[in-house]
Write a protein that holds these residues in place. Structure first.
Motif, mmCIF file in Angstrom:
data_model
loop_
_atom_site.group_PDB
_atom_site.id
_atom_site.type_symbol
_atom_site.label_atom_id
_atom_site.label_comp_id
_atom_site.label_asym_id
_atom_site.label_seq_id
_atom_site.Cartn_x
_atom_site.Cartn_y
_atom_site.Cartn_z
ATOM 1 N N GLN B 479 0.853 -1.186 0.000
ATOM 2 C CA GLN B 479 0.000 0.000 0.000
ATOM 3 C C GLN B 479 0.890 1.236 0.000
ATOM 4 N N ASP C 12 -6.502 10.923 -4.579
ATOM 5 C CA ASP C 12 -5.788 10.257 -3.500
ATOM 6 C C ASP C 12 -6.448 10.543 -2.158
ATOM 7 N N GLU C 37 -10.849 2.045 -3.017
ATOM 8 C CA GLU C 37 -10.197 1.727 -4.300
ATOM 9 C C GLU C 37 -11.239 1.418 -5.384
ATOM 10 N N THR C 42 -6.577 6.258 -5.016
ATOM 11 C CA THR C 42 -5.356 5.674 -4.479
ATOM 12 C C THR C 42 -5.375 5.907 -2.970
ATOM 13 N N HIS C 44 -3.574 5.904 0.539
ATOM 14 C CA HIS C 44 -2.243 5.949 1.158
ATOM 15 C C HIS C 44 -2.360 5.595 2.632
#
Ligand code: SF4
Lengths: 222, 481, 256
Positions: B479, C12, C37, C42, C44
């Motif tokens: 990740q 993100d 997702e 994305t 993090h």
């Protein structure tokens, strides 16, 4: 240092330097739709009825007869009435067997009598509040404080002209802040309590019954 | 008259009493029933959410304004009351307040007092004090009367006998009031109470009451009730003594208008109570009844400590509606007596540390899940959970640390051992390496998870870490960070 | 709780996994990642993260809470939303971090700025991502919903949970009595006052069991563990599933 000086100095030492703006209570209540007298009469009647009072809408000419009838039906033998013209009219309408006197003397001279022998008190409310079904009494020389409190039956006359929509309008319209009587009483039903298992019971310490006569043009003659 | 006077219980054995209450099925039923009833009634009164929230904003602003000007308003109140013929007394603590009341009684050759409901008088334990000095004190609010007959203390600030059911009252009356047969008919019970108390109203030399709001502008004491005992106590005896916490003053008469609406609707779900009794003077010349003397005792008793701190000052916004306790999951389970303080429930937890000190208040600031049900219903928007967290910090602070506004009993819950636990905890969580090591240990050694985990496993199965942590699982799938 | 403005859908996001999920329910965290997702983001996950500091904060050790909170703050340097699959931790970061650092010239502004981009997972899904779950499994299921009190009051999580569940075909949410009442967890309260906490959670278990649902959905792991283990202790068939895991379960069949 006295307790007063000490308490005040402690508070002054930490009170904020500036207070917020004065809250605008009038602004909060402003702009509510106006009501008609008929609406106020109806609301007052409905709210008082919901609070377990007997309410009768009567005519200016007929109220005394209606009150007399009720007192008779209730088996009242002794009534104490507020002094003044309405009380006098009522006295004239009563049957001779029903003893009706004015408060007359200082309470201290006849406390036991008032507590034990008087069946009903008759008062004229100064004004009323429709939203909450409230009757306002300004106690003073002609309106003893105990008259609306000690006898088990309380009979109140209110002129429909004197009904305000809300507490704010009454306080504002009557300018209470500028002319507080020694005791201003607002009452909204017979005395009650729910102190035993949330069960409502009437006649806790004040009158168990409240009968209200709203006098207006459209009222029924007795 | 009480046969077994209830001891004023320090809060030290809070847990013990709470356990006792939890085991008492009848008591829990009484509270559950009462809570459900009061919650539903309040909800019905506030069906218009917008109206409710804007009224709460206004109520809170009014109380904040009054507190910001508290010393000025108290002086204004005093001068207006004095002008109206009401005598004002100042008491820094319970002893002074009690002595003032006793002195008024002695100067009037009084022996008998009839009392309307007053939590401030409970707070200073006036009944006990006057009894020690040979005075008779009779409670006249039905709930208070029941509690006094039973030798107990109120378990709720608005409904003092909320912990008792009909059968309890029936038995109490049968045993204590002459010629009273056992009955669970509430109307009959109330009539019995009425008859028993009537004579006391007539014979009392002094009537004592609390105060809901004092209006500085007009010099008026605003009292709220349903039964009429408050009016009788303040009207029939020749002397009336009112006692109030000094924070209850408001600037203007019109400021009470939204506050009473919030109060009665939040407290018992009533649009209005039966009586609003506005007292502005003793009997004036030409009047036929009413007390010849009226006194007001202004009580500090620790309130100035809350006042001194900007955050804790909001405690004093309280208008004593009791809604916070009616909605509290803890109060609803353990009832009012378990707290051991005059004011139970959420308001008691934030007020008692000032009245009694953090040491006496003991566990109280900690006995909350911080769920926030209280502040959600509080009509004057007191942020109760925030205040509890603050009080927890003060209770845990090192007693020797100097702070701007120290609280009585600072550091009462300061514990070196607990400090170490939190230091270890913060060490583990602030350092990624330490937390990693801890995760590794917990997940790999999960088979060794203890079966008994402090208080947790008394009522629950043990917590067992997963075999892999989220960190591990996300690392495995690369990740991004 | 203030009404908040929601950003447009970003590319993100950060995930703040919370310590309870990390150690006890990591699958809920994985499912949260999957849901994010699925909408093309994305995700993090700064590996140095640990805990929001709530346990120390509510226990009255503000200093310990600050230390831990400070360590987290610097991990979320980019201007991306921070998604938290736990309402009460999200509330801690959003409502209480700014208060905790109110007097701190360095961290105060940082805490306030970060608070603005903290979102509870279901809130973010409902308001920002607006996923289309219409193709999810449709066979009927009844579940109860439990919302952490602080999450409901600070983050509006109940409303978000209800609308998220409503977007799933076949899912019926059954109301239980006193749904809005606390489950008795309260962090260290459950250890400090086990008797009172136990009595409260007992009623909560009964209330859920009373609906006939054996399953409740929640966006809060503290409450979930509390209620589930209390039910297990009494052998009552009631168990909690994290909101993210439940949504994923309804999406099985879809390619992950
Ligand atoms: S703290 Fe708020 S809810 Fe509790 S008694 Fe005071 S005013 Fe009422």
């Amino acid at each position: 240092m006295s307790a007063r000086a000490s308490m005040l100095s402690k508070l002054r030492a930490c009170a904020p330097a500036t207070a917020p703006d004065m809250p605008d209570v009038a602004g909060y209540y402003a702009g509510r739709p106006a009501s008609t007298q008929a609406e106020r009469v109806e609301r007052l009647r409905a709210e008082l009825t919901a609070s377990h009072a007997d309410v009768h809408v009567v005519s200016h000419a007929g109220w005394a007869g209606a009150v007399a009838q009720l007192l008779h039906a209730q088996g009242v033998r002794r009534l104490v009435r507020q002094s003044g013209a309405p009380g006098d009219s009522l006295a004239r309408a009563l049957p001779p067997a029903l003893q009706a006197s004015e408060f007359g003397r200082p309470l201290d001279e006849w406390k036991a009598e008032l507590f034990e022998q008087v069946d009903a008190g008759f008062t004229v409310a100064d004004c009323a509040i429709a939203a909450t079904g409230t009757l306002v009494h300004l106690c003073g020389p002609h309106m003893p404080r105990t008259l609306s409190l000690v006898p088990p039956l309380h009979v109140v006359l209110i002129d429909a002209e004197r009904i305000y929509a809300t507490l704010f309008e009454a306080a504002d319209g009557e300018r209470w802040a500028a002319r507080m009587p020694s005791n201003l009483v607002m009452l909204s039903g017979p005395s009650k309590t729910a102190d035993i298992q949330q069960t409502l019971a009437y006649g806790a310490h004040g009158p168990a019954r409240l009968c209200v006569f709203i006098a207006c043009e459209q009222g029924e003659a007795a | 008259m009480s046969k077994h006077p209830m001891q004023f219980v320090p809060t030290a054995d809070f847990k013990e009493r709470a356990r006792g209450a939890l085991d008492d099925d009848k008591l829990r039923k009484s509270f559950r029933g009462a809570m459900d009833f009061l919650q539903a009634k309040r909800r019905n009164q506030f069906s218009d959410e917008h109206e409710r929230e804007s009224l709460r904003d206004l109520g809170s602003a009014i109380r904040k304004y009054a507190l910001a000007r508290l010393p000025d308003l108290l002086e204004e109140l005093e001068s207006k009351l004095t002008r109206n013929g009401i005598q004002v007394h100042w008491a820094e603590n319970a002893e002074e307040a009690n002595a003032i009341v006793l002195d008024i009684m002695r100067r009037n050759q009084a022996r008998r007092m009839i009392k309307g409901k007053s939590m401030a008088s409970e707070e200073i334990e006036l009944n006990h004090y006057l009894a020690e000095h040979g005075m008779e004190c009779i409670e006249s609010d039905m709930g208070e009367y029941i509690v006094q007959l039973a030798g107990e203390k109120p378990s709720h600030i608005v409904m003092p006998a909320i912990h008792k059911n009909k059968a309890d009252v029936a038995k109490l009356f049968e045993e204590n009031i002459p010629d009273t047969p056992y009955t669970e008919d509430v109307d009959e019970l109330i009539q019995t109470g009425r008859r028993a108390l009537r004579r006391h109203f007539m014979e009392a030399d002094v009537g004592l009451s609390g105060v809901n709001f004092a209006v500085a502008e007009t010099g008026t004491l605003w009292l709220i009730e349903n039964e009429g005992n408050g009016r009788l106590s303040t009207t029939v005896p020749p002397v009336h003594v009112a006692i109030m916490g000094m924070e209850k003053v408001v600037a203007k008469l019109e400021h009470v208008v939204p506050l009473v609406s919030l109060l009665t609707r939040s407290a018992t779900g009533q649009a209005v109570t039966t009586y609003f009794n506005l007292i502005s003077s003793p009997r004036r010349s030409g009047e036929l009844d009413g007390p010849r003397e009226v006194h007001l005792v202004l009580l500090d008793n620790g309130r100035s400590q809350a006042y001194a701190d900007e955050q804790l000052r909001s405690t004093l916004q309280c208008i004593r509606c009791g809604a916070c306790m009616n909605h509290c999951p803890v109060y609803g389970r353990i009832g009012g007596h378990a707290y051991g303080t005059t004011y139970p429930g959420p308001i008691g937890k934030i007020l008692s540390p000032h009245l009694l000190g953090l040491d006496e208040a003991g566990d109280l600031p900690f006995a909350s899940t911080l769920c926030g049900a209280c502040s959600e219903v509080c009509p004057v928007r007191i942020p109760i959970p925030d205040l509890l967290i603050r009080l927890r910090n003060e209770a845990k602070r090192n007693p020797n640390e100097t702070v701007a506004t120290p609280l009585r009993g600072q550091g009462a819950k300061h514990s070196a051992a607990e400090r170490v636990v939190w230091q270890f905890w913060s060490g583990a969580f602030k350092s990624p390496k330490a937390w990693k090591a801890l995760r590794w240990g917990a997940t790999r050694l999960r088979a060794f998870t203890p079966g008994a985990q402090a208080g947790w496993t008394q009522h629950r199965t043990p917590l067992k870490p997963a075999s892999r942590s989220l960190h591990d699982m996300l690392k495995d799938r690369d990740q991004p960070e | 709780m203030q009404a908040r403005n929601y950003p447009p859908k970003p590319k993100d996001v950060y995930l703040f996994g919370t310590c309870l999920i990390d150690l006890f329910v990591p699958q809920a965290g994985m499912d949260a990642v999957r849901l994010l997702e699925r909408e093309g983001l994305t995700v993090h996950f700064p590996q140095d993260q640990s805990c929001c500091g709530q346990p120390a904060y509510t226990s009255g050790d503000a200093e310990a809470a600050r230390k831990v909170a400070r360590a987290q703050m610097k991990l979320f340097a980019q201007d991306w939303p921070v998604i938290v699959p736990s309402g009460s931790c999200a509330g801690m970061m959003r409502e209480h971090w700014p208060k905790l650092f109110a007097d701190d010239a360095a961290y105060g502004p940082q805490a306030t700025a970060l608070a603005e981009r903290v979102f509870e997972l279901s809130e973010f899904l409902v308001h920002v991502l607006q996923p289309d779950y219409s193709a999810a499994r449709a066979e009927p299921v009844k579940v109860a919903l439990h919302t952490s009190c602080s999450a409901r009051r600070e983050m509006g999580t109940r409303v978000h949970g209800l609308s998220l569940l409503a977007s799933l075909p076949g899912v019926e949410v059954v109301e239980h009595v006193r749904e809005s009442e606390c489950c008795g967890f309260g962090g260290t309260f459950s250890l400090r006052h086990p008797d009172i906490s136990g009595a409260i959670v007992r009623d909560k278990v009964d209330s859920i069991a009373g609906t006939g649902c054996q399953r409740f959905i929640t966006a809060d792991c503290g409450c979930m563990l509390n209620i589930s283990t209390a039910a297990q202790h009494r052998s009552v068939a009631v168990a909690g599933t994290h909101m993210a895991s439940f949504v994923c379960e309804r999406l099985t069949g879809e390619s992950a």
